[in-house]
Motif scaffolding. Structure first.
Motif, PDB file in Angstrom:
ATOM      1  N   THR A   1      46.106  -2.500  42.273  1.00  0.00           N
ATOM      2  CA  THR A   1      47.508  -2.824  42.549  1.00  0.00           C
ATOM      3  C   THR A   1      48.388  -2.464  41.360  1.00  0.00           C
ATOM      4  O   THR A   1      49.488  -1.912  41.525  1.00  0.00           O
ATOM      5  N   PHE A   2      47.908  -2.751  40.157  1.00  0.00           N
ATOM      6  CA  PHE A   2      48.647  -2.406  38.943  1.00  0.00           C
ATOM      7  C   PHE A   2      48.848  -0.902  38.835  1.00  0.00           C
ATOM      8  O   PHE A   2      49.954  -0.433  38.544  1.00  0.00           O
TER       9      PHE A   2
ATOM     10  N   VAL B   1      40.813  -5.356  42.460  1.00  0.00           N
ATOM     11  CA  VAL B   1      41.990  -5.314  43.336  1.00  0.00           C
ATOM     12  C   VAL B   1      43.265  -5.425  42.508  1.00  0.00           C
ATOM     13  O   VAL B   1      44.237  -4.704  42.743  1.00  0.00           O
ATOM     14  N   GLN B   2      43.259  -6.301  41.517  1.00  0.00           N
ATOM     15  CA  GLN B   2      44.421  -6.448  40.646  1.00  0.00           C
ATOM     16  C   GLN B   2      44.680  -5.152  39.882  1.00  0.00           C
ATOM     17  O   GLN B   2      45.826  -4.718  39.744  1.00  0.00           O
ATOM     18  N   PHE B   3      43.639  -4.508  39.397  1.00  0.00           N
ATOM     19  CA  PHE B   3      43.771  -3.253  38.673  1.00  0.00           C
ATOM     20  C   PHE B   3      44.306  -2.144  39.584  1.00  0.00           C
ATOM     21  O   PHE B   3      45.193  -1.383  39.197  1.00  0.00           O
TER      22      PHE B   3
ATOM     23  N   SER C   1      51.427   0.342  41.345  1.00  0.00           N
ATOM     24  CA  SER C   1      52.809  -0.046  41.071  1.00  0.00           C
ATOM     25  C   SER C   1      53.343   0.538  39.767  1.00  0.00           C
ATOM     26  O   SER C   1      54.552   0.636  39.584  1.00  0.00           O
TER      27      SER C   1
ATOM     28  N   GLN D   1      34.767 -12.380  40.884  1.00  0.00           N
ATOM     29  CA  GLN D   1      35.659 -12.075  39.772  1.00  0.00           C
ATOM     30  C   GLN D   1      35.821 -10.571  39.600  1.00  0.00           C
ATOM     31  O   GLN D   1      36.930 -10.090  39.345  1.00  0.00           O
TER      32      GLN D   1
ATOM     33  N   ASP E   1      38.126  -9.398  42.446  1.00  0.00           N
ATOM     34  CA  ASP E   1      39.520  -9.784  42.204  1.00  0.00           C
ATOM     35  C   ASP E   1      40.154  -8.931  41.119  1.00  0.00           C
ATOM     36  O   ASP E   1      41.301  -8.486  41.249  1.00  0.00           O
ATOM     37  N   THR E   2      39.412  -8.683  40.047  1.00  0.00           N
ATOM     38  CA  THR E   2      39.919  -7.867  38.946  1.00  0.00           C
ATOM     39  C   THR E   2      40.142  -6.427  39.394  1.00  0.00           C
ATOM     40  O   THR E   2      41.142  -5.807  39.040  1.00  0.00           O
TER      41      THR E   2
END
Length: 86
Positions: free
Chosen positions: A38-39, A34-36, A42, A28, A31-32
């Motif tokens: 990417t955010f 990587v999401q951060f 972008s 978790q 995943d968080t």
């Protein structure tokens, strides 16, 4: 998030938590993170990204972030520096 990802293994295993729970918490965190990342990539322009994030040396020395995570977060900065010099 990067510090938590690193510490979850040592904190949870010291508390004798179940191995499956430790693995789930680690996944978790990954995943968080990587999401951060990417955010951030972008949302900010490259110049804003370089301006707002600490240098890789600062991430490693002052924040004690693991090398793989520091390079993941610094990758857009390196790409920008390479493109500017070309």
């Amino acid at each position: 998030m990067a510090q938590q990802k690193h510490c979850v293994i040592y904190r949870e295993t010291a508390a004798h938590s179940h191995l499956k729970l430790v693995g789930h918490l680690y996944d978790q965190c990954q995943d968080t993170l990587v999401q951060f990342g990417t955010f951030l990539g972008s949302t900010y322009s490259v110049d804003e990204y370089v301006e707002r994030l600490p240098s890789i040396i600062t991430m490693l020395r002052e924040y004690h972030i693991n090398t793989d995570v520091a390079f993941f977060l610094a990758r857009p900065m390196f790409t920008h520096q390479i493109n500017v010099r070309l």
